[in-house]
Design an enzyme around this catalytic site. Structure first.
Site, PDB file in Angstrom:
ATOM      1  N   ASP A  22       0.866  -1.310  -0.103  1.00 16.69           N
ATOM      2  CA  ASP A  22      -0.129  -0.021  -0.203  1.00 16.69           C
ATOM      3  C   ASP A  22       0.838   1.334   0.048  1.00 16.69           C
ATOM      4  OD1 ASP A  22      -2.179   1.846   0.063  1.00 16.69           O
ATOM      5  OD2 ASP A  22      -2.739   1.000   2.058  1.00 16.69           O
ATOM      6  N   ASP A 120      -2.378   2.468  -6.197  1.00 19.13           N
ATOM      7  CA  ASP A 120      -1.471   2.672  -5.288  1.00 19.13           C
ATOM      8  C   ASP A 120      -1.323   1.378  -4.293  1.00 19.13           C
ATOM      9  OD1 ASP A 120      -4.150   3.036  -4.167  1.00 19.13           O
ATOM     10  OD2 ASP A 120      -3.860   4.532  -2.742  1.00 19.13           O
ATOM     11  N   GLU A 121      -1.780   0.229  -4.678  1.00 21.20           N
ATOM     12  CA  GLU A 121      -1.977  -0.677  -3.911  1.00 21.20           C
ATOM     13  C   GLU A 121      -2.153  -2.194  -4.780  1.00 21.20           C
ATOM     14  OE1 GLU A 121      -5.272  -1.820  -1.251  1.00 21.20           O
ATOM     15  OE2 GLU A 121      -6.452  -0.282  -2.046  1.00 21.20           O
TER      16      GLU A 121
END
Length: 377
Positions: A22, A120-121
């Site tokens: 993350d 983003d993850e």
């Protein structure tokens, strides 16, 4: 004589090594990297509400802004109210997409089993990996170091034997943390988690959980499987297993998303067109944000509505070109479809509304459609 129900033990596969990566305040961190002066200022990634008539939603905020209570999905006007000195930066999605691709290239140096969740993850299954690194903790540290070396951005990682626990763990030591939950530590880890941390327990489910005295994983663990299913249906079945450390979902490295949508249920039911339009507007904003986050656009918009008497209608409209990811446009089309399909069942009220986009394709320069209105830039 009453017979007691003996619940079968839950199978828990602890053989895998799953990492949830993350990125820390991803969009805001990229802007801080590009503009170092932002690092000491409260930075909000959103259109400036002073220039949009109060419209807009916060995409993310840096850690300075978060100290004022600003968070993602908050109305930009509320963020300004909480932090009048905040710097508002319009999202630069082409740049974020470019950096995300750079990070994914790093992931691919270690494994092909990567399930992207958003820019983003991502989940990585590193049970076997290209570097032949036995320790998932060592591999996570190497990932962090390589991402920092190439992008000057930090990430937090959660490591465990399944996706559910790995995702919970990644949130434990932000920013730039590494948290591992071993099989023998999973139960105490899950028992102390607040019920809000369990996936599927949203704003509408939390009050019902609290009314039943379920506020932590330990409270959840004390419930029988039958009672949880009676109260929460399929979610109850899943939660009974999650709190016992069971989650066999694979890392879907070949997954291709076919649709993106959002639904809302209502109680009391919606009784007027004005109420319907208000909620369609809110749902359209969520769908537009999700489409942008996944960098997809679609050619078909689907409206779903369920009346109070459980009659359900699903109606789609397909366009010759990709629909711009514009909340106002999604709202307009959904309202038009609603006017076409609404009938006498409306007298029983509406218990559910949903908007979904299908016929998806990645956003790319060759198939981008210009905004319909100048103010959309």
């Amino acid at each position: 004589m009453a017979q007691s129900i003996v619940e079968a033990p839950i199978r828990v596969d602890t053989s895998r090594k799953i990492i949830h990566v993350d990125m820390d305040a991803f969009y805001a961190s990229i802007e801080e990297r590009e503009h170092p002066a932002y690092k000491t200022q409260p930075l909000v990634i959103a259109h400036d509400p002073r220039q949009t008539g109060g419209r807009g939603v916060v995409t993310t905020a840096n850690y300075v802004a978060r100290q004022f209570g600003v968070h993602s999905a908050m109305p930009a006007a509320k963020a300004l109210e909480l932090c009048p000195t905040a710097v508002f930066k319009t999202p630069n999605f082409p740049l974020y997409r470019e950096v995300s691709a750079q990070i994914h290239r790093i992931f691919h140096e270690y494994t092909e089993m990567i399930e992207p969740i958003a820019f983003d993850e991502a989940y990585l299954d590193v049970t076997t990996n290209k570097k032949h690194i036995h320790s998932a903790v060592e591999l996570a540290h190497r990932l962090q170091q390589e991402i920092w070396h190439q992008t000057h951005l930090t990430c937090s990682t959660g490591i465990s034997y399944n996706k559910f626990i790995a995702k919970l763990a990644s949130d434990y030591r932000k920013p730039a943390g590494v948290t591992i939950v071993l099989p023998q530590d999973a139960e105490p880890f899950l028992l102390r988690e607040p019920i809000e941390k369990f996936r599927g327990v949203g704003k509408k489910t939390v009050p019902k959980m609290h009314d039943l005295g379920i506020k932590t994983g330990q409270d959840l663990y004390a419930q029988s499987e039958l009672d949880l299913i009676k109260q929460f249906g399929k979610l109850g079945y899943i939660l009974y297993r999650r709190v016992r450390g069971s989650d066999d979902r694979p890392v879907e490295y070949l997954r291709e998303r076919k649709s993106i949508g959002k639904e809302r249920t209502f109680g009391p039911f919606l009784q007027s067109t004005t109420e319907v339009n208000t909620h369609l507007k809110a749902i359209a904003k969520l769908v537009a944000a999700s489409m942008q986050s996944h960098q997809r656009h679609g050619k078909t918009l689907v409206l779903k509505l369920r009346y109070g008497d459980f009659v359900t209608i699903t109606k789609r409209r397909t366009f010759g070109e990709f629909i711009p990811n514009d909340a106002a446009l999604f709202e307009q089309y959904a309202e038009e479809i609603f006017e076409e399909v609404v009938d006498d069942h409306f007298n029983s009220g509406i218990r559910l509304l949903g908007i979904t986009l299908t016929g998806l394709a990645p956003l790319a320069f060759e198939n981008l459609t210009l905004p319909l209105y100048p103010n959309d830039n």
